[in-house]
Design a protein around this motif. Structure first.
Motif, PDB file in Angstrom:
ATOM      1  N   ALA A 127     -13.143  -7.685  -1.848  1.00 38.41           N
ATOM      2  CA  ALA A 127     -11.950  -6.999  -2.349  1.00 38.41           C
ATOM      3  C   ALA A 127     -11.501  -5.844  -1.453  1.00 38.41           C
ATOM      4  N   PRO A 128     -12.411  -4.972  -0.979  1.00 34.30           N
ATOM      5  CA  PRO A 128     -11.956  -3.885  -0.098  1.00 34.30           C
ATOM      6  C   PRO A 128     -11.265  -4.393   1.168  1.00 34.30           C
ATOM      7  N   VAL A 129     -11.728  -5.506   1.665  1.00 35.06           N
ATOM      8  CA  VAL A 129     -11.109  -6.088   2.865  1.00 35.06           C
ATOM      9  C   VAL A 129      -9.711  -6.602   2.533  1.00 35.06           C
ATOM     10  N   ARG A 130      -9.586  -7.284   1.386  1.00 35.84           N
ATOM     11  CA  ARG A 130      -8.278  -7.803   0.984  1.00 35.84           C
ATOM     12  C   ARG A 130      -7.302  -6.657   0.711  1.00 35.84           C
ATOM     13  N   ARG A 131      -7.827  -5.582   0.153  1.00 30.82           N
ATOM     14  CA  ARG A 131      -6.978  -4.412  -0.099  1.00 30.82           C
ATOM     15  C   ARG A 131      -6.473  -3.821   1.219  1.00 30.82           C
ATOM     16  N   GLU A 132      -7.342  -3.772   2.219  1.00 29.34           N
ATOM     17  CA  GLU A 132      -6.942  -3.264   3.529  1.00 29.34           C
ATOM     18  C   GLU A 132      -5.925  -4.198   4.189  1.00 29.34           C
ATOM     19  N   VAL A 133      -6.082  -5.482   3.963  1.00 29.72           N
ATOM     20  CA  VAL A 133      -5.108  -6.454   4.489  1.00 29.72           C
ATOM     21  C   VAL A 133      -3.728  -6.174   3.900  1.00 29.72           C
ATOM     22  N   ALA A 134      -3.687  -5.905   2.585  1.00 29.27           N
ATOM     23  CA  ALA A 134      -2.412  -5.594   1.925  1.00 29.27           C
ATOM     24  C   ALA A 134      -1.797  -4.331   2.521  1.00 29.27           C
ATOM     25  N   ARG A 135      -2.640  -3.336   2.745  1.00 29.51           N
ATOM     26  CA  ARG A 135      -2.138  -2.072   3.293  1.00 29.51           C
ATOM     27  C   ARG A 135      -1.574  -2.262   4.695  1.00 29.51           C
ATOM     28  N   LEU A 136      -2.289  -2.979   5.521  1.00 26.11           N
ATOM     29  CA  LEU A 136      -1.835  -3.208   6.892  1.00 26.11           C
ATOM     30  C   LEU A 136      -0.593  -4.092   6.945  1.00 26.11           C
ATOM     31  N   ALA A 137      -0.530  -5.062   6.023  1.00 26.44           N
ATOM     32  CA  ALA A 137       0.641  -5.946   5.979  1.00 26.44           C
ATOM     33  C   ALA A 137       1.903  -5.164   5.647  1.00 26.44           C
ATOM     34  N   GLY A 138       1.733  -4.099   4.874  1.00 27.53           N
ATOM     35  CA  GLY A 138       2.876  -3.266   4.533  1.00 27.53           C
ATOM     36  C   GLY A 138       3.489  -2.569   5.734  1.00 27.53           C
ATOM     37  N   ARG A 139       2.713  -2.437   6.798  1.00 29.50           N
ATOM     38  CA  ARG A 139       3.206  -1.790   8.013  1.00 29.50           C
ATOM     39  C   ARG A 139       3.744  -2.799   9.024  1.00 29.50           C
ATOM     40  N   TYR A 140       3.528  -4.054   8.719  1.00 25.32           N
ATOM     41  CA  TYR A 140       3.905  -5.128   9.634  1.00 25.32           C
ATOM     42  C   TYR A 140       5.304  -5.628   9.282  1.00 25.32           C
ATOM     43  N   VAL A 141       6.155  -5.750  10.267  1.00 28.85           N
ATOM     44  CA  VAL A 141       7.556  -6.127  10.039  1.00 28.85           C
ATOM     45  C   VAL A 141       7.668  -7.422   9.233  1.00 28.85           C
ATOM     46  N   LYS A 142       6.823  -8.385   9.520  1.00 33.20           N
ATOM     47  CA  LYS A 142       6.878  -9.672   8.836  1.00 33.20           C
ATOM     48  C   LYS A 142       5.737  -9.807   7.816  1.00 33.20           C
ATOM     49  N   GLY A 143       5.378  -8.657   7.195  1.00 36.01           N
ATOM     50  CA  GLY A 143       4.224  -8.662   6.298  1.00 36.01           C
ATOM     51  C   GLY A 143       4.481  -9.133   4.877  1.00 36.01           C
ATOM     52  N   ILE A 180       2.447 -12.164   3.607  1.00 30.27           N
ATOM     53  CA  ILE A 180       1.029 -11.857   3.372  1.00 30.27           C
ATOM     54  C   ILE A 180       0.871 -11.092   2.059  1.00 30.27           C
ATOM     55  N   ILE A 181       1.733 -10.088   1.862  1.00 29.81           N
ATOM     56  CA  ILE A 181       1.671  -9.274   0.646  1.00 29.81           C
ATOM     57  C   ILE A 181       1.896 -10.136  -0.590  1.00 29.81           C
ATOM     58  N   ALA A 182       2.885 -11.029  -0.533  1.00 36.91           N
ATOM     59  CA  ALA A 182       3.223 -11.881  -1.681  1.00 36.91           C
ATOM     60  C   ALA A 182       2.028 -12.702  -2.148  1.00 36.91           C
ATOM     61  N   LYS A 183       1.199 -13.124  -1.211  1.00 42.10           N
ATOM     62  CA  LYS A 183       0.025 -13.925  -1.569  1.00 42.10           C
ATOM     63  C   LYS A 183      -1.036 -13.112  -2.301  1.00 42.10           C
ATOM     64  N   LEU A 184      -0.983 -11.798  -2.117  1.00 50.00           N
ATOM     65  CA  LEU A 184      -1.993 -10.922  -2.733  1.00 50.00           C
ATOM     66  C   LEU A 184      -1.526 -10.330  -4.072  1.00 50.00           C
ATOM     67  N   LEU A 185      -0.294 -10.604  -4.475  1.00 48.55           N
ATOM     68  CA  LEU A 185       0.234 -10.048  -5.724  1.00 48.55           C
ATOM     69  C   LEU A 185      -0.498 -10.575  -6.954  1.00 48.55           C
ATOM     70  N   ASP A 186      -1.096 -11.734  -6.843  1.00 43.06           N
ATOM     71  CA  ASP A 186      -1.821 -12.334  -7.966  1.00 43.06           C
ATOM     72  C   ASP A 186      -3.332 -12.347  -7.717  1.00 43.06           C
ATOM     73  N   ASP A 187      -3.792 -11.468  -6.855  1.00 42.02           N
ATOM     74  CA  ASP A 187      -5.223 -11.402  -6.542  1.00 42.02           C
ATOM     75  C   ASP A 187      -6.040 -11.131  -7.808  1.00 42.02           C
ATOM     76  N   LYS A 188      -7.254 -11.641  -7.837  1.00 39.32           N
ATOM     77  CA  LYS A 188      -8.107 -11.463  -9.022  1.00 39.32           C
ATOM     78  C   LYS A 188      -8.592 -10.027  -9.181  1.00 39.32           C
ATOM     79  N   ASP A 189      -8.563  -9.251  -8.081  1.00 39.79           N
ATOM     80  CA  ASP A 189      -9.013  -7.855  -8.121  1.00 39.79           C
ATOM     81  C   ASP A 189      -7.821  -6.934  -8.375  1.00 39.79           C
ATOM     82  N   VAL A 190      -7.922  -6.089  -9.391  1.00 44.48           N
ATOM     83  CA  VAL A 190      -6.790  -5.242  -9.775  1.00 44.48           C
ATOM     84  C   VAL A 190      -6.419  -4.270  -8.660  1.00 44.48           C
ATOM     85  N   GLY A 191      -7.411  -3.763  -7.941  1.00 43.61           N
ATOM     86  CA  GLY A 191      -7.124  -2.836  -6.855  1.00 43.61           C
ATOM     87  C   GLY A 191      -6.328  -3.480  -5.738  1.00 43.61           C
ATOM     88  N   VAL A 192      -6.645  -4.728  -5.454  1.00 45.16           N
ATOM     89  CA  VAL A 192      -5.904  -5.475  -4.425  1.00 45.16           C
ATOM     90  C   VAL A 192      -4.475  -5.718  -4.896  1.00 45.16           C
TER      91      VAL A 192
END
Length: 231
Positions: A5-21, A24-36
């Motif tokens: 989960a911490p790795v997936r959360r970091e992926v979400a954070r980094l994707a937010g800085r990426y122009v075409k992110g 990636i973010i959309a795929k994590l909106l339904d993640d099983k971990d609430v923090g992600v």
């Protein structure tokens, strides 16, 4: 294996800085971990993507998600304009979590929401939680230069001591005739401190018939009022 989960959360954070992110973010909106999920929503909304509003609203109002997580989404919410964001803030103010409601009214009191009238905030002067009442008072203080006599009369209808005293202090900005009317009404209030304030102002303003008001106040059940009237 799926990343932790911490790795997936970091992926979400980094994707937010990426122009075409967005993808990636959309795929994590339904993640099983609430923090992600919360981080994905936060980054999605921070990009002010119109598609982000519905998942943002849903997450903020989900009582099953810890308030500390939902609080992180209030700043991104404010990016979506008054028409969309204010109803969500209002829902939080009516919700079960007092701390989150306090954060909501502080956001609304920031001065960013200029279309909100004093009448919007007045009911929250009587909120059961102190932090919400303080937020409402802060909002009204910010708007104080624009308050009319009608606005202050509305504030004076508050059931809270703090709300009424706020209204009295703000009355100094009114025209003399408006202020006299307000003080005359306040002399009949149930709150002793309100009557004390109003009677002292009547003594300074000296409207027509003011001496008769002082005489009538000698019959007040409050010893403090009687003392002021006799001075």
């Amino acid at each position: 294996a799926e990343p932790e989960a911490p790795v997936r959360r970091e992926v979400a954070r980094l994707a937010g800085r990426y122009v075409k992110g967005d993808e990636i973010i959309a795929k994590l909106l339904d993640d099983k971990d609430v923090g992600v999920r919360v981080e994905a929503v936060r980054m999605y909304a921070s990009r002010i993507n119109p598609k982000a509003f519905e998942p943002l609203k849903k997450t903020i109002l989900d009582e099953n998600i810890p308030a500390d997580h939902r609080r992180l989404l209030l700043v991104p919410l404010s990016n979506f304009g008054e028409e969309q964001s204010v109803p969500v803030f209002e829902s939080l103010l009516k919700g079960k979590n007092a701390a989150l409601a306090a954060h909501a009214i502080n956001m609304l009191a920031s001065g960013r929401y200029q279309k909100l009238s004093p009448a919007f905030f007045v009911p929250y002067l009587d909120a059961p939680h102190e932090d919400i009442r303080k937020g409402a008072m802060r909002a009204l203080n910010i708007q104080s230069r624009e308050l009319t006599a009608s606005d202050i009369q509305l504030i004076m209808k508050s059931k809270s001591h703090e709300g009424k005293m706020l209204g009295l202090r703000m009355s100094s900005r009114l025209q003399r005739d408006e202020r006299i009317q307000l003080m005359q009404d306040a002399c009949l209030d149930d709150d002793e401190d309100v009557r004390v304030f109003a009677l002292r102002e009547i003594g300074l303003l000296k409207p027509e018939g003011w001496d008769e008001m002082l005489l009538a106040s000698l019959e007040d059940p409050s010893e403090k009022i009687k003392q002021i009237a006799a001075e």
